[in-house]
Design a protein around this motif. Structure first.
Motif, PDB file in Angstrom:
ATOM      1  N   GLU A  98      10.825  -4.210  -0.417  1.00 63.48           N
ATOM      2  CA  GLU A  98       9.700  -3.729  -1.220  1.00 63.48           C
ATOM      3  C   GLU A  98       8.481  -3.463  -0.347  1.00 63.48           C
ATOM      4  OE1 GLU A  98       6.664  -5.637  -4.524  1.00 63.48           O
ATOM      5  OE2 GLU A  98       8.762  -6.237  -4.582  1.00 63.48           O
ATOM      6  N   ARG A  99       8.213  -4.381   0.579  1.00 64.38           N
ATOM      7  CA  ARG A  99       7.026  -4.230   1.429  1.00 64.38           C
ATOM      8  C   ARG A  99       7.204  -3.088   2.435  1.00 64.38           C
ATOM      9  NH1 ARG A  99       2.763  -4.647   0.938  1.00 64.38           N
ATOM     10  NH2 ARG A  99       2.014  -5.830   2.746  1.00 64.38           N
ATOM     11  N   THR A 100       8.414  -2.907   2.949  1.00 66.27           N
ATOM     12  CA  THR A 100       8.650  -1.787   3.848  1.00 66.27           C
ATOM     13  C   THR A 100       8.492  -0.466   3.108  1.00 66.27           C
ATOM     14  OG1 THR A 100      10.183  -3.135   5.152  1.00 66.27           O
ATOM     15  CG2 THR A 100      10.291  -0.757   5.469  1.00 66.27           C
ATOM     16  N   ALA A 101       8.959  -0.427   1.863  1.00 65.32           N
ATOM     17  CA  ALA A 101       8.780   0.767   1.040  1.00 65.32           C
ATOM     18  C   ALA A 101       7.301   1.024   0.760  1.00 65.32           C
ATOM     19  CB  ALA A 101       9.550   0.619  -0.273  1.00 65.32           C
ATOM     20  N   ASP A 102       6.533  -0.046   0.523  1.00 68.15           N
ATOM     21  CA  ASP A 102       5.085   0.095   0.343  1.00 68.15           C
ATOM     22  C   ASP A 102       4.453   0.759   1.558  1.00 68.15           C
ATOM     23  OD1 ASP A 102       5.109  -1.129  -2.143  1.00 68.15           O
ATOM     24  OD2 ASP A 102       4.492  -3.097  -1.379  1.00 68.15           O
ATOM     25  N   LEU A 103       4.853   0.277   2.736  1.00 61.07           N
ATOM     26  CA  LEU A 103       4.306   0.829   3.974  1.00 61.07           C
ATOM     27  C   LEU A 103       4.683   2.299   4.117  1.00 61.07           C
ATOM     28  CD1 LEU A 103       2.870   0.511   6.702  1.00 61.07           C
ATOM     29  CD2 LEU A 103       5.062  -0.261   7.656  1.00 61.07           C
ATOM     30  N   ALA A 104       5.964   2.604   3.884  1.00 62.31           N
ATOM     31  CA  ALA A 104       6.423   3.986   4.004  1.00 62.31           C
ATOM     32  C   ALA A 104       5.658   4.895   3.041  1.00 62.31           C
ATOM     33  CB  ALA A 104       7.922   4.064   3.742  1.00 62.31           C
ATOM     34  N   LYS A 105       5.459   4.433   1.821  1.00 64.62           N
ATOM     35  CA  LYS A 105       4.714   5.223   0.841  1.00 64.62           C
ATOM     36  C   LYS A 105       3.295   5.489   1.318  1.00 64.62           C
ATOM     37  CE  LYS A 105       3.116   5.231  -3.959  1.00 64.62           C
ATOM     38  NZ  LYS A 105       3.055   4.470  -5.241  1.00 64.62           N
ATOM     39  N   SER A 106       2.670   4.470   1.869  1.00 74.50           N
ATOM     40  CA  SER A 106       1.291   4.641   2.340  1.00 74.50           C
ATOM     41  C   SER A 106       1.203   5.648   3.478  1.00 74.50           C
ATOM     42  CB  SER A 106       0.713   3.291   2.788  1.00 74.50           C
ATOM     43  OG  SER A 106       1.171   2.929   4.085  1.00 74.50           O
ATOM     44  N   LEU A 107       2.319   5.806   4.206  1.00 74.54           N
ATOM     45  CA  LEU A 107       2.353   6.735   5.337  1.00 74.54           C
ATOM     46  C   LEU A 107       2.858   8.117   4.934  1.00 74.54           C
ATOM     47  CD1 LEU A 107       3.727   4.259   8.024  1.00 74.54           C
ATOM     48  CD2 LEU A 107       1.409   5.204   7.902  1.00 74.54           C
ATOM     49  N   GLY A 108       3.043   8.320   3.635  1.00 73.28           N
ATOM     50  CA  GLY A 108       3.366   9.653   3.157  1.00 73.28           C
ATOM     51  C   GLY A 108       4.757   9.838   2.603  1.00 73.28           C
ATOM     52  N   ALA A 109       5.581   8.796   2.567  1.00 75.86           N
ATOM     53  CA  ALA A 109       6.939   8.940   2.047  1.00 75.86           C
ATOM     54  C   ALA A 109       6.915   9.233   0.552  1.00 75.86           C
ATOM     55  CB  ALA A 109       7.738   7.666   2.304  1.00 75.86           C
ATOM     56  N   ASP A 110       7.824  10.084   0.114  1.00 77.84           N
ATOM     57  CA  ASP A 110       7.981  10.405  -1.296  1.00 77.84           C
ATOM     58  C   ASP A 110       8.986   9.426  -1.903  1.00 77.84           C
ATOM     59  OD1 ASP A 110       8.344  11.439  -3.802  1.00 77.84           O
ATOM     60  OD2 ASP A 110       9.232  13.348  -3.154  1.00 77.84           O
ATOM     61  N   MET A 111       8.474   8.446  -2.596  1.00 74.59           N
ATOM     62  CA  MET A 111       9.355   7.415  -3.155  1.00 74.59           C
ATOM     63  C   MET A 111      10.098   7.898  -4.398  1.00 74.59           C
ATOM     64  SD  MET A 111       8.731   5.459  -0.755  1.00 74.59           S
ATOM     65  CE  MET A 111       9.842   4.130  -1.153  1.00 74.59           C
ATOM     66  N   ASN A 112       9.753   9.094  -4.869  1.00 78.53           N
ATOM     67  CA  ASN A 112      10.463   9.679  -5.995  1.00 78.53           C
ATOM     68  C   ASN A 112      11.530  10.673  -5.554  1.00 78.53           C
ATOM     69  OD1 ASN A 112       8.994   8.324  -8.089  1.00 78.53           O
ATOM     70  ND2 ASN A 112       7.281   9.715  -7.706  1.00 78.53           N
ATOM     71  N   ALA A 113      11.706  10.804  -4.238  1.00 77.16           N
ATOM     72  CA  ALA A 113      12.763  11.682  -3.731  1.00 77.16           C
ATOM     73  C   ALA A 113      14.111  11.176  -4.232  1.00 77.16           C
ATOM     74  CB  ALA A 113      12.739  11.705  -2.213  1.00 77.16           C
ATOM     75  N   GLN A 114      15.015  12.085  -4.558  1.00 75.30           N
ATOM     76  CA  GLN A 114      16.283  11.691  -5.163  1.00 75.30           C
ATOM     77  C   GLN A 114      17.080  10.751  -4.273  1.00 75.30           C
ATOM     78  OE1 GLN A 114      16.940  12.632  -8.417  1.00 75.30           O
ATOM     79  NE2 GLN A 114      18.408  10.947  -8.192  1.00 75.30           N
ATOM     80  N   THR A 115      17.047  10.996  -2.964  1.00 78.28           N
ATOM     81  CA  THR A 115      17.796  10.123  -2.057  1.00 78.28           C
ATOM     82  C   THR A 115      17.265   8.694  -2.095  1.00 78.28           C
ATOM     83  OG1 THR A 115      16.338  10.850  -0.243  1.00 78.28           O
ATOM     84  CG2 THR A 115      18.472  11.965  -0.463  1.00 78.28           C
ATOM     85  N   THR A 116      15.944   8.562  -2.198  1.00 79.65           N
ATOM     86  CA  THR A 116      15.343   7.229  -2.254  1.00 79.65           C
ATOM     87  C   THR A 116      15.638   6.549  -3.585  1.00 79.65           C
ATOM     88  OG1 THR A 116      13.577   7.876  -0.723  1.00 79.65           O
ATOM     89  CG2 THR A 116      13.154   5.966  -2.129  1.00 79.65           C
ATOM     90  N   VAL A 117      15.515   7.290  -4.663  1.00 74.72           N
ATOM     91  CA  VAL A 117      15.817   6.743  -5.991  1.00 74.72           C
ATOM     92  C   VAL A 117      17.276   6.300  -6.056  1.00 74.72           C
ATOM     93  CG1 VAL A 117      16.003   7.287  -8.445  1.00 74.72           C
ATOM     94  CG2 VAL A 117      14.021   8.086  -7.134  1.00 74.72           C
TER      95      VAL A 117
END
Length: 345
Positions: free
Chosen positions: A179-198
């Motif tokens: 969860e925390r790594t995903a938080d960091l990635a999101k803050s750096l511009g990752a699209d957490m709604n991308a189908q591959t991520t979902v």
């Protein structure tokens, strides 16, 4: 923190103190400070022209003038960011094996496209790091320190750019570290709604359910976490690492060693005493530099372990890549091992 037992390479020289001061001055504008206020991992850097902040797991409010683009990271952390679509310029930690192939900790990264600042523990080329004009350094933390950032050159390194750390020890569990790594990635511009991520997150959740079901369907299977070196067999406790604590929550029954070494991660056993703990399944350290099953055949006591005789050896990803895609596979493999295990201890 867990002992790093990687192959020995000649350690690179570090730049002299005078040179370091010059480099710090030259790069001062790149880094920002870690004293600004943030909101604990929300994407405060969404506006390209605005400041970026992130509260890391050391409790530091890390800040830069804009969203960092020149990112340098511990290899495993870089591999997780890569899975979320966040590229890095440089890495440190096990990245390339002796034959030039990608280390297991590099995950899906193309290692030819990153600057390798250090390939083994305690190796970090500060001069190459400075040349990358880093805006952010990212790594994990087991015990409040920056994983794979050498103590001898830590001060020079941390002056060149802000640093953020994600906890994978202490109170952290695998799901929390993810969860925390995903938080960091999101803050750096990752699209957490991308189908591959979902899809990857859904796969992880399904895999966690599979592991829980496997432990219920085949109760009493004892799992020993081990790591082999030329002289010693290390039996790990399940109570200090994020992955093992999470497996335990899902019902995995671990063998807990009695006499832990300093640091509290494992018990060191001579090969003559490798059979001290009986287990049905052995989770064997898969890191480069540790002995794997083919090499362990030369150890007579290894061959006599009940789990080895039964062929119930499962690779342990000792330092997971904290993306949902990579950790889903870990859970799936463990669930299959426990579901199919026979009680032999």
């Amino acid at each position: 923190m867990p002992k790093s037992r990687t192959s020995s390479f000649t350690r690179r020289g570090f730049i002299a103190a005078g040179g370091a001061l010059g480099l710090v001055a030259a790069l001062a504008a790149c880094g920002g400070t870690d004293s600004a206020k943030g909101d604990g991992g929300k994407d405060n850097g969404a506006a390209a022209s605005g400041p970026w902040t992130f509260k890391d797991d050391l409790g530091k409010e890390v800040s830069t003038k804009s969203k960092p683009k020149n990112i340098v990271a511990f290899t495993g952390t870089a591999a997780a960011l890569y899975d979320y679509g966040v590229p890095v310029k440089g890495v440190f930690g096990p990245t390339k094996t002796a034959d030039g192939k990608a280390d297991v900790q590099a995950g899906s990264m193309d290692i030819s496209k990153v600057e390798i600042l250090g390939n083994v523990y305690d190796e970090f080329n500060v001069e190459k790091y400075a040349a990358l004009q880093p805006e952010l350094l990212v790594t994990n933390t087991w015990d409040g320190t920056y994983w794979y950032v050498p103590e001898a050159s830590k001060d020079k390194i941390l002056k060149l750019a802000p640093a953020a750390a994600i906890s994978v020890g202490g109170d952290a569990t695998l799901d929390k570290a993810l969860e925390r790594t995903a938080d960091l990635a999101k803050s750096l511009g990752a699209d957490m709604n991308a189908q591959t991520t979902v899809d990857a997150k859904a796969r992880f959740e399904a895999a966690a359910a599979k592991l829980r079901e496997a432990t219920k369907a085949n109760p009493g299977v004892k799992v020993l976490v081990g790591s082999g070196s030329a002289d010693l067999f290390y039996a790990s406790t399940p109570d200090t690492s994020a992955d093992l604590k999470y497996f335990k929550q899902l019902g995995v029954e671990f063998v807990t060693p009695e006499k832990l070494d300093e640091g509290g991660f494992f018990e060191s056993l001579s090969w003559e005493n490798a059979g001290k703990y009986k287990a049905d399944v052995i989770l064997l350290d898969n890191r480069t530099g540790t002995l794997q099953p083919e090499e362990l055949k030369a150890k007579a006591t290894w061959a006599e372990l009940p789990a080895v005789k039964a062929g119930q050896i499962t690779p342990r990803v000792t330092e997971p890549i904290y993306s949902y895609a990579k950790c889903a596979q870990i859970l799936e493999d463990l669930a299959k091992s426990i579901q199919n295990a026979k009680k032999v201890s």
